[in-house]
Design a protein around this motif. Sequence first.
Motif, PDB file in Angstrom:
ATOM      1  N   VAL A   1      11.758  -8.311  -2.232  1.00  9.63           N
ATOM      2  CA  VAL A   1      12.319  -7.856  -3.510  1.00  9.63           C
ATOM      3  C   VAL A   1      13.624  -8.596  -3.824  1.00  9.63           C
ATOM      4  CG1 VAL A   1      13.377  -5.867  -4.672  1.00  9.63           C
ATOM      5  CG2 VAL A   1      11.220  -5.586  -3.421  1.00  9.63           C
ATOM      6  N   TYR A   2      14.512  -8.668  -2.841  1.00  8.37           N
ATOM      7  CA  TYR A   2      15.817  -9.302  -3.101  1.00  8.37           C
ATOM      8  C   TYR A   2      15.686 -10.820  -3.224  1.00  8.37           C
ATOM      9  CZ  TYR A   2      18.395  -4.931  -2.735  1.00  8.37           C
ATOM     10  OH  TYR A   2      18.891  -3.680  -2.980  1.00  8.37           O
TER      11      TYR A   2
ATOM     12  N   GLU B   1       0.830  -1.201   0.000  1.00 10.40           N
ATOM     13  CA  GLU B   1       0.000   0.000   0.000  1.00 10.40           C
ATOM     14  C   GLU B   1       0.875   1.267   0.000  1.00 10.40           C
ATOM     15  OE1 GLU B   1      -3.115   1.342   3.238  1.00 10.40           O
ATOM     16  OE2 GLU B   1      -3.259  -0.787   2.708  1.00 10.40           O
ATOM     17  N   MET B   2       1.905   1.259   0.819  1.00 12.79           N
ATOM     18  CA  MET B   2       2.785   2.436   0.880  1.00 12.79           C
ATOM     19  C   MET B   2       3.532   2.622  -0.444  1.00 12.79           C
ATOM     20  SD  MET B   2       4.393   2.271   4.705  1.00 12.79           S
ATOM     21  CE  MET B   2       3.658   1.227   5.920  1.00 12.79           C
ATOM     22  N   LEU B   3       4.017   1.512  -0.999  1.00  8.70           N
ATOM     23  CA  LEU B   3       4.780   1.611  -2.252  1.00  8.70           C
ATOM     24  C   LEU B   3       3.926   2.145  -3.393  1.00  8.70           C
ATOM     25  CD1 LEU B   3       6.820  -1.694  -2.136  1.00  8.70           C
ATOM     26  CD2 LEU B   3       7.796   0.600  -2.276  1.00  8.70           C
ATOM     27  N   ARG B   4       2.643   1.876  -3.326  1.00  2.00           N
ATOM     28  CA  ARG B   4       1.746   2.318  -4.403  1.00  2.00           C
ATOM     29  C   ARG B   4       1.660   3.830  -4.499  1.00  2.00           C
ATOM     30  NH1 ARG B   4      -2.683  -1.962  -3.832  1.00  2.00           N
ATOM     31  NH2 ARG B   4      -2.079  -3.506  -5.373  1.00  2.00           N
ATOM     32  N   GLN B   5       2.068   4.508  -3.415  1.00  2.03           N
ATOM     33  CA  GLN B   5       2.111   5.982  -3.507  1.00  2.03           C
ATOM     34  C   GLN B   5       3.190   6.410  -4.504  1.00  2.03           C
ATOM     35  OE1 GLN B   5       3.038   7.319   0.461  1.00  2.03           O
ATOM     36  NE2 GLN B   5       1.504   5.948   1.333  1.00  2.03           N
ATOM     37  N   ALA B   6       4.189   5.541  -4.681  1.00  5.63           N
ATOM     38  CA  ALA B   6       5.316   5.907  -5.535  1.00  5.63           C
ATOM     39  C   ALA B   6       5.270   5.232  -6.898  1.00  5.63           C
ATOM     40  CB  ALA B   6       6.620   5.540  -4.834  1.00  5.63           C
TER      41      ALA B   6
ATOM     42  N   CYS C   1       6.765  -7.831  -5.543  1.00  6.16           N
ATOM     43  CA  CYS C   1       7.826  -8.373  -6.411  1.00  6.16           C
ATOM     44  C   CYS C   1       7.743  -7.865  -7.851  1.00  6.16           C
ATOM     45  CB  CYS C   1       7.841  -9.895  -6.350  1.00  6.16           C
ATOM     46  SG  CYS C   1       8.323 -10.500  -4.714  1.00  6.16           S
ATOM     47  N   ASP C   2       6.814  -6.966  -8.139  1.00  7.14           N
ATOM     48  CA  ASP C   2       6.861  -6.272  -9.436  1.00  7.14           C
ATOM     49  C   ASP C   2       8.057  -5.333  -9.487  1.00  7.14           C
ATOM     50  OD1 ASP C   2       4.581  -7.552 -10.126  1.00  7.14           O
ATOM     51  OD2 ASP C   2       3.238  -5.826  -9.927  1.00  7.14           O
ATOM     52  N   LEU C   3       8.572  -4.978  -8.305  1.00  6.82           N
ATOM     53  CA  LEU C   3       9.739  -4.082  -8.255  1.00  6.82           C
ATOM     54  C   LEU C   3      11.031  -4.887  -8.326  1.00  6.82           C
ATOM     55  CD1 LEU C   3       8.921  -1.656  -5.284  1.00  6.82           C
ATOM     56  CD2 LEU C   3       8.580  -1.248  -7.731  1.00  6.82           C
ATOM     57  N   ASP C   4      12.002  -4.387  -9.073  1.00  7.40           N
ATOM     58  CA  ASP C   4      13.328  -4.983  -8.946  1.00  7.40           C
ATOM     59  C   ASP C   4      14.091  -4.191  -7.883  1.00  7.40           C
ATOM     60  OD1 ASP C   4      14.387  -2.699 -10.159  1.00  7.40           O
ATOM     61  OD2 ASP C   4      14.416  -3.603 -12.152  1.00  7.40           O
TER      62      ASP C   4
ATOM     63  N   GLU D   1      14.551  -0.364  -8.504  1.00  6.56           N
ATOM     64  CA  GLU D   1      13.318   0.414  -8.274  1.00  6.56           C
ATOM     65  C   GLU D   1      13.014   0.506  -6.779  1.00  6.56           C
ATOM     66  OE1 GLU D   1      10.978  -0.794 -12.381  1.00  6.56           O
ATOM     67  OE2 GLU D   1      11.087  -2.214 -10.730  1.00  6.56           O
ATOM     68  N   PHE D   2      13.198  -0.628  -6.084  1.00  9.12           N
ATOM     69  CA  PHE D   2      12.933  -0.628  -4.640  1.00  9.12           C
ATOM     70  C   PHE D   2      13.799   0.417  -3.935  1.00  9.12           C
ATOM     71  CE2 PHE D   2      14.674  -2.171  -0.566  1.00  9.12           C
ATOM     72  CZ  PHE D   2      13.537  -2.022   0.226  1.00  9.12           C
ATOM     73  N   GLU D   3      15.092   0.446  -4.266  1.00  7.13           N
ATOM     74  CA  GLU D   3      15.988   1.400  -3.599  1.00  7.13           C
ATOM     75  C   GLU D   3      15.540   2.839  -3.901  1.00  7.13           C
ATOM     76  OE1 GLU D   3      18.047   0.569  -1.294  1.00  7.13           O
ATOM     77  OE2 GLU D   3      18.127  -1.593  -1.626  1.00  7.13           O
ATOM     78  N   LYS D   4      14.974   3.035  -5.084  1.00  6.57           N
ATOM     79  CA  LYS D   4      14.518   4.378  -5.460  1.00  6.57           C
ATOM     80  C   LYS D   4      13.259   4.787  -4.682  1.00  6.57           C
ATOM     81  CE  LYS D   4      12.948   5.557  -9.788  1.00  6.57           C
ATOM     82  NZ  LYS D   4      13.085   5.147 -11.188  1.00  6.57           N
ATOM     83  N   TYR D   5      12.349   3.835  -4.489  1.00 12.01           N
ATOM     84  CA  TYR D   5      11.037   4.176  -3.911  1.00 12.01           C
ATOM     85  C   TYR D   5      10.933   3.922  -2.409  1.00 12.01           C
ATOM     86  CZ  TYR D   5       9.611   3.936  -8.832  1.00 12.01           C
ATOM     87  OH  TYR D   5       9.508   4.104 -10.175  1.00 12.01           O
TER      88      TYR D   5
END
Length: 390
Positions: free
Chosen positions: A278-279, A239-244, A251-254, A257-261
Motif C-alpha cells: 500500500v505505501y 482475501e482477508m482485506l476483502r472481509q472489510a 493497491c486499490d487501498l490508499d 483505508e489500509f490503516e482503517k481496515y
Amino acid sequence: MYDMKDIVVNFFEERFGTFMEGAVCFAPGRVNLIGEHIDYNGGHVFPCALSMGTYAAARKRNDRKLMFCSANYPELGIVEGSLDELGYDPEEGWTVYPKGVMHELIRRGYEIPCGLEMMFYGNLPQGAGLSSSASIEVLTGTFLNELFGFGLSPEEIASIGQAAENDYVGVKCGIMDQFASAMGRKDHAILLNTSSMEHSYVPIAMEGYKIVIIDSNVPHKLSDSQYNERRSECARGLEMLRQASDIKAICDLDSVEFEKYKGVIDDPVVLRRVRHAVYENERTLDAAALLSAGDITGFGRLMNESHISLRDDYEVTGPELDVLAEEAWKIKGCIGSRMTGAGFGGSTVSIVAEDALDDFEDEVGAAYRRRTGLMADFYMADIGDGARVL
Ligand code: GLA
C-alpha cells in the motif's frame, strides 16, 4: 563504433552459415526506479528500459527444427529442439524462455509454420536482476512477430512474455519487466498502472545527476520459491482485506483505508507485506510527480524509504543489498539508493551527483568489499528505447 547488429550476425554466421532473409532484433533489460513488488498487487511501477539487453539474429528453416545458440554460452554449442516438442524441461537452461514464448504463441492460436535457427547475444550482466530473462522473452516475441507477420503490438508481446514466465517457466512474476522491455522510451521512465495498464512517460530530467546501478554479484534467482511465496502471502492478505472492503487488488487501498481496515489481517507477516504494497504504491505516485516537477532530492528520499520498506516489511533485500544501500546513503552527493527488481541479491539503483561519482564508486565499492568480501560492479544506467527490429 562497433555495431551490435553486425556482431550478432557474425556470431550467427560462425554457427549457421550465411545469414539471409532473417530478422535481427533487440530487446532491453530494465531498471525499476521505484514501485517494487506491487505489479502483482495492482500497483504503480516506474521502470526504465536500459540501453543494454539481448540481441538475436533468426532465420527460418525448411523443417520443424529449432536451433538455439547463445554467444554468451559458446560451450553449450547449438541446443536443438523441435516445434513438435515444446514441453517444459526443468533441466533445460536459458532456452526455456524462447521456448516458453513459442509455446504461449501457439496456445493463443498463432501458427509458427517452420523451424528456426537463432543466435542470441546479451550484454546485460547475468543474474543482476536487470531482467535478462524478460528481455529474451520480449526479443523472441519481436523476431517471431517480424518473421511470421503476426501483427502483435508491443503490449501484446509483453503479455505473451509474462504468460510464458508464469505458466511455462513457473515464476509468477507481474507485467513490469516485459512491459518495460517492450515499451521503453529513451530518457524516460514509464509510470505504469498495473491494474488498468494505463501508462505515461516521464522524462528523466536529472541535470547534474546520474543513475548508477550496482550489481551486488550475489546471484539473484527469481525462480527461488521466495518470490512465489511473497505472491501467495499477498493473495492471503487480499482475501482477508476483502472481509472489510470490496477491493480487487491490495493497491486499490490508499494508506488511510489500509490503516482503517488492517485489523482484519490476523497474521503479522501478511500484515507487513500488505503494508509495504500500500505505501509503496503511494510512494511511487508521489515519486513520479516529484520527478516531473524537477524535485530530484524528494525523489531520492522516497527511493530510500522504498528500500527500508522492502527490507523491514517485505523482507526481500538480504544483507548484501542492505550494505550497498547503507553505504550509498553515507555518500554526500548520493540523493537516493535502493534495491531494484525482485531482490534476494541482484542490484541496487542510486541517484548520484556527477561530481560525486568517483567517490561514490571508490567508497561504496571498498566498504562493500570490506563488509561482505564481495566485489560489486558499477554501471552508469543509460535509458534507452524498447524492443525493436534492427
Ligand atoms: C521481478 C518480477 C517483476 C516484479 C519485480 C519486483 O522483476 O519479474 O514482475 O514483481 O520482481 O518489483
